[in-house]
Design a protein around this motif. Sequence first.
Motif, PDB file in Angstrom:
ATOM      1  N   ASP A 186      -1.575  14.024   1.345  1.00  0.00           N
ATOM      2  CA  ASP A 186      -1.581  12.565   1.479  1.00  0.00           C
ATOM      3  C   ASP A 186      -0.248  12.003   1.967  1.00  0.00           C
ATOM      4  OD1 ASP A 186      -4.209  12.473   0.657  1.00  0.00           O
ATOM      5  OD2 ASP A 186      -3.712  12.105  -1.448  1.00  0.00           O
ATOM      6  N   ARG A 202       6.863   9.066   2.499  1.00  0.00           N
ATOM      7  CA  ARG A 202       6.054   7.849   2.510  1.00  0.00           C
ATOM      8  C   ARG A 202       4.627   8.236   2.142  1.00  0.00           C
ATOM      9  NH1 ARG A 202       5.869   5.663   7.779  1.00  0.00           N
ATOM     10  NH2 ARG A 202       7.927   4.818   7.432  1.00  0.00           N
ATOM     11  N   THR A 203       4.095   7.542   1.167  1.00  0.00           N
ATOM     12  CA  THR A 203       2.745   7.839   0.698  1.00  0.00           C
ATOM     13  C   THR A 203       2.094   6.565   0.172  1.00  0.00           C
ATOM     14  OG1 THR A 203       1.453   9.340  -0.705  1.00  0.00           O
ATOM     15  CG2 THR A 203       3.478   8.470  -1.643  1.00  0.00           C
ATOM     16  N   ASP A 204       0.783   6.591   0.053  1.00  0.00           N
ATOM     17  CA  ASP A 204       0.024   5.468  -0.497  1.00  0.00           C
ATOM     18  C   ASP A 204       0.302   5.374  -1.994  1.00  0.00           C
ATOM     19  OD1 ASP A 204      -1.895   3.692  -1.500  1.00  0.00           O
ATOM     20  OD2 ASP A 204      -3.417   4.358  -0.076  1.00  0.00           O
ATOM     21  N   MET A 205       0.767   4.233  -2.433  1.00  0.00           N
ATOM     22  CA  MET A 205       1.109   4.046  -3.848  1.00  0.00           C
ATOM     23  C   MET A 205       0.164   3.075  -4.548  1.00  0.00           C
ATOM     24  SD  MET A 205       5.206   4.029  -3.896  1.00  0.00           S
ATOM     25  CE  MET A 205       6.143   5.385  -3.223  1.00  0.00           C
ATOM     26  N   THR A 206      -0.925   2.719  -3.898  1.00  0.00           N
ATOM     27  CA  THR A 206      -1.845   1.737  -4.459  1.00  0.00           C
ATOM     28  C   THR A 206      -2.337   2.144  -5.845  1.00  0.00           C
ATOM     29  OG1 THR A 206      -2.566   1.191  -2.218  1.00  0.00           O
ATOM     30  CG2 THR A 206      -3.968   0.454  -4.037  1.00  0.00           C
ATOM     31  N   GLU A 265       2.216  10.561   4.327  1.00  0.00           N
ATOM     32  CA  GLU A 265       2.055   9.880   5.617  1.00  0.00           C
ATOM     33  C   GLU A 265       3.237  10.133   6.544  1.00  0.00           C
ATOM     34  OE1 GLU A 265       1.376   5.760   4.779  1.00  0.00           O
ATOM     35  OE2 GLU A 265      -0.382   6.178   3.542  1.00  0.00           O
ATOM     36  N   TRP A 266       4.409  10.309   5.960  1.00  0.00           N
ATOM     37  CA  TRP A 266       5.645  10.542   6.716  1.00  0.00           C
ATOM     38  C   TRP A 266       6.606  11.267   5.790  1.00  0.00           C
ATOM     39  CZ3 TRP A 266      10.481   8.546   5.379  1.00  0.00           C
ATOM     40  CH2 TRP A 266      11.497   8.709   6.325  1.00  0.00           C
ATOM     41  N   LYS A 317       0.832  -1.200   0.000  1.00  0.00           N
ATOM     42  CA  LYS A 317       0.000   0.000   0.000  1.00  0.00           C
ATOM     43  C   LYS A 317       0.866   1.248   0.000  1.00  0.00           C
ATOM     44  CE  LYS A 317      -3.390   2.553   2.541  1.00  0.00           C
ATOM     45  NZ  LYS A 317      -4.781   2.561   2.689  1.00  0.00           N
ATOM     46  N   THR A 318       1.809   1.310   0.932  1.00  0.00           N
ATOM     47  CA  THR A 318       2.643   2.504   1.023  1.00  0.00           C
ATOM     48  C   THR A 318       4.056   2.203   0.528  1.00  0.00           C
ATOM     49  OG1 THR A 318       3.356   2.073   3.281  1.00  0.00           O
ATOM     50  CG2 THR A 318       1.372   3.413   3.001  1.00  0.00           C
ATOM     51  N   GLY A 319       4.694   3.259   0.084  1.00  0.00           N
ATOM     52  CA  GLY A 319       6.076   3.163  -0.350  1.00  0.00           C
ATOM     53  C   GLY A 319       6.767   4.480  -0.057  1.00  0.00           C
ATOM     54  N   ILE A 320       8.066   4.502  -0.250  1.00  0.00           N
ATOM     55  CA  ILE A 320       8.848   5.710   0.017  1.00  0.00           C
ATOM     56  C   ILE A 320       9.442   6.210  -1.293  1.00  0.00           C
ATOM     57  CG2 ILE A 320      10.854   6.678   1.197  1.00  0.00           C
ATOM     58  CD1 ILE A 320      10.296   4.726   3.484  1.00  0.00           C
TER      59      ILE A 320
END
Length: 122
Positions: free
Chosen positions: A94, A41-45, A96-97, A6-9
Amino acid sequence: MDSMIKTGIIELEEMEFYAYHGCFREENVVGNRFLVNISIRTDMTRPMQTDNINDALNYVQVYNLVRTEMQQTSNLLEHVTARVMDSLCRHFPDIEWLRVKISKMNPPMGGQMRNVSVTLER
């Protein structure tokens, strides 16, 4: 494709800028070279599924926001690093980090030193 991911950097590494940050008068006149590293870090879906740039975090916009903040003079690396972080979070809700590291190359420390850096995370 693995539905568990779901998430990636995303990392933008060693963006180089010439800027005028520093407390000494000479730094504001002569300037210095700075390196900026960004990790997001964000949602990459969605972009993983669609392969569409419009669904992904836009790296060019990230670079342009960093460049804009680097062009505004600050006395302290802490200040410019926080401004970069605030700008990215404001434009990309969006996220996340986020980690922002800014390094001043060859700082005027009275001795040999490659760089001094400030890193902030949110």
